[in-house]
Design a protein around this motif. Structure first.
Motif, PDB file in Angstrom:
ATOM      1  N   GLN A  81       0.851  -1.177   0.000  1.00 13.79           N
ATOM      2  CA  GLN A  81       0.000   0.000   0.000  1.00 13.79           C
ATOM      3  C   GLN A  81       0.888   1.229   0.000  1.00 13.79           C
ATOM      4  OE1 GLN A  81      -3.500   0.315  -0.063  1.00 13.79           O
ATOM      5  NE2 GLN A  81      -2.949   2.464  -0.406  1.00 13.79           N
ATOM      6  N   MET A  82       0.750   2.060  -1.011  1.00 15.82           N
ATOM      7  CA  MET A  82       1.584   3.236  -1.172  1.00 15.82           C
ATOM      8  C   MET A  82       0.715   4.474  -1.053  1.00 15.82           C
ATOM      9  SD  MET A  82       4.119   2.016  -4.268  1.00 15.82           S
ATOM     10  CE  MET A  82       2.792   1.940  -5.480  1.00 15.82           C
ATOM     11  N   ASN A  83       0.994   5.286  -0.061  1.00 18.57           N
ATOM     12  CA  ASN A  83       0.263   6.520   0.173  1.00 18.57           C
ATOM     13  C   ASN A  83       1.197   7.712   0.056  1.00 18.57           C
ATOM     14  OD1 ASN A  83      -2.095   5.021   0.818  1.00 18.57           O
ATOM     15  ND2 ASN A  83      -1.470   4.877   2.971  1.00 18.57           N
ATOM     16  N   SER A  84       0.608   8.882  -0.114  1.00 21.61           N
ATOM     17  CA  SER A  84       1.369  10.128  -0.211  1.00 21.61           C
ATOM     18  C   SER A  84       2.513  10.005  -1.202  1.00 21.61           C
ATOM     19  CB  SER A  84       1.901  10.530   1.171  1.00 21.61           C
ATOM     20  OG  SER A  84       0.843  10.700   2.097  1.00 21.61           O
ATOM     21  N   LEU A  85       2.195   9.510  -2.368  1.00 25.10           N
ATOM     22  CA  LEU A  85       3.223   9.249  -3.371  1.00 25.10           C
ATOM     23  C   LEU A  85       3.876  10.540  -3.847  1.00 25.10           C
ATOM     24  CD1 LEU A  85       1.405   6.417  -5.235  1.00 25.10           C
ATOM     25  CD2 LEU A  85       3.738   6.248  -4.346  1.00 25.10           C
ATOM     26  N   LYS A  86       5.162  10.442  -4.092  1.00 26.57           N
ATOM     27  CA  LYS A  86       5.977  11.554  -4.547  1.00 26.57           C
ATOM     28  C   LYS A  86       6.538  11.246  -5.928  1.00 26.57           C
ATOM     29  CE  LYS A  86       7.573  12.288   0.210  1.00 26.57           C
ATOM     30  NZ  LYS A  86       8.770  12.345   1.086  1.00 26.57           N
ATOM     31  N   PRO A  87       6.883  12.267  -6.693  1.00 29.83           N
ATOM     32  CA  PRO A  87       7.500  12.002  -7.998  1.00 29.83           C
ATOM     33  C   PRO A  87       8.745  11.121  -7.893  1.00 29.83           C
ATOM     34  CG  PRO A  87       6.835  14.284  -7.869  1.00 29.83           C
ATOM     35  CD  PRO A  87       6.604  13.702  -6.502  1.00 29.83           C
ATOM     36  N   GLU A  88       9.496  11.243  -6.814  1.00 26.82           N
ATOM     37  CA  GLU A  88      10.686  10.429  -6.648  1.00 26.82           C
ATOM     38  C   GLU A  88      10.386   8.959  -6.377  1.00 26.82           C
ATOM     39  OE1 GLU A  88      10.744  13.364  -3.061  1.00 26.82           O
ATOM     40  OE2 GLU A  88       9.966  13.329  -5.116  1.00 26.82           O
ATOM     41  N   ASP A  89       9.118   8.617  -6.161  1.00 26.29           N
ATOM     42  CA  ASP A  89       8.724   7.223  -6.045  1.00 26.29           C
ATOM     43  C   ASP A  89       8.570   6.552  -7.409  1.00 26.29           C
ATOM     44  OD1 ASP A  89       8.525   7.151  -3.182  1.00 26.29           O
ATOM     45  OD2 ASP A  89       6.593   8.174  -3.339  1.00 26.29           O
ATOM     46  N   THR A  90       8.626   7.329  -8.464  1.00 28.74           N
ATOM     47  CA  THR A  90       8.496   6.794  -9.809  1.00 28.74           C
ATOM     48  C   THR A  90       9.547   5.720 -10.063  1.00 28.74           C
ATOM     49  OG1 THR A  90       7.557   8.834 -10.708  1.00 28.74           O
ATOM     50  CG2 THR A  90       8.612   7.330 -12.266  1.00 28.74           C
ATOM     51  N   ALA A  91       9.098   4.545 -10.455  1.00 30.40           N
ATOM     52  CA  ALA A  91      10.009   3.430 -10.667  1.00 30.40           C
ATOM     53  C   ALA A  91       9.239   2.239 -11.208  1.00 30.40           C
ATOM     54  CB  ALA A  91      10.699   3.037  -9.355  1.00 30.40           C
TER      55      ALA A  91
END
Length: 121
Positions: A81-91
């Motif tokens: 579960q991924m919350n508060s996603l940031k652009p740096e989470d892009t992968a």
């Protein structure tokens, strides 16, 4: 044969949420540790989160407080579960599992093909 397949990836806005799933299938005697890794463009693959069969977890510092890993042993499935996603989470996010296949006396590491998670507005 043992296979891992991820699902749930896709484009998401910054600040948004996404839930990844990974199912392990095949001739399985036991699934031990499971985890999620990711590889961003131009960067090395890194551990995001891992969970033991007993439910103990660990997380990369960059995702602590935002991501949660869990598993369903009856379904041989692990979730992220991924919350508060940031652009740096892009992968590309990859599922990993340590599996004892039927007829094999040792743990074998398996990887899913990966699922893309672009975080962008």
């Amino acid at each position: 044969q043992v296979q891992l397949v991820e699902s749930g990836g896709g484009l998401v806005q910054p600040g948004g949420s996404l839930r990844l799933s990974c199912v392990v299938s095949g001739s399985i005697f036991r699934v031990n540790g499971m985890g999620w890794y990711r590889q961003a463009p131009g960067k090395q693959r890194e551990l995001v989160a891992a969970v033991t069969r007993g439910g103990s977890t660990k997380y990369a510092d960059s995702v602590k407080g935002r991501f949660t890993i869990s598993r369903d042993n009856a379904k041989n499935t692990v979730y992220l579960q991924m919350n508060s996603l940031k652009p740096e989470d892009t992968a590309v996010y990859y599922c990993n599992a340590d599996v004892i296949p039927f007829g094999v006396g040792v743990d074998v590491g398996y990887w899913g093909p990966g699922t893309q998670v672009p975080v962008s507005s």
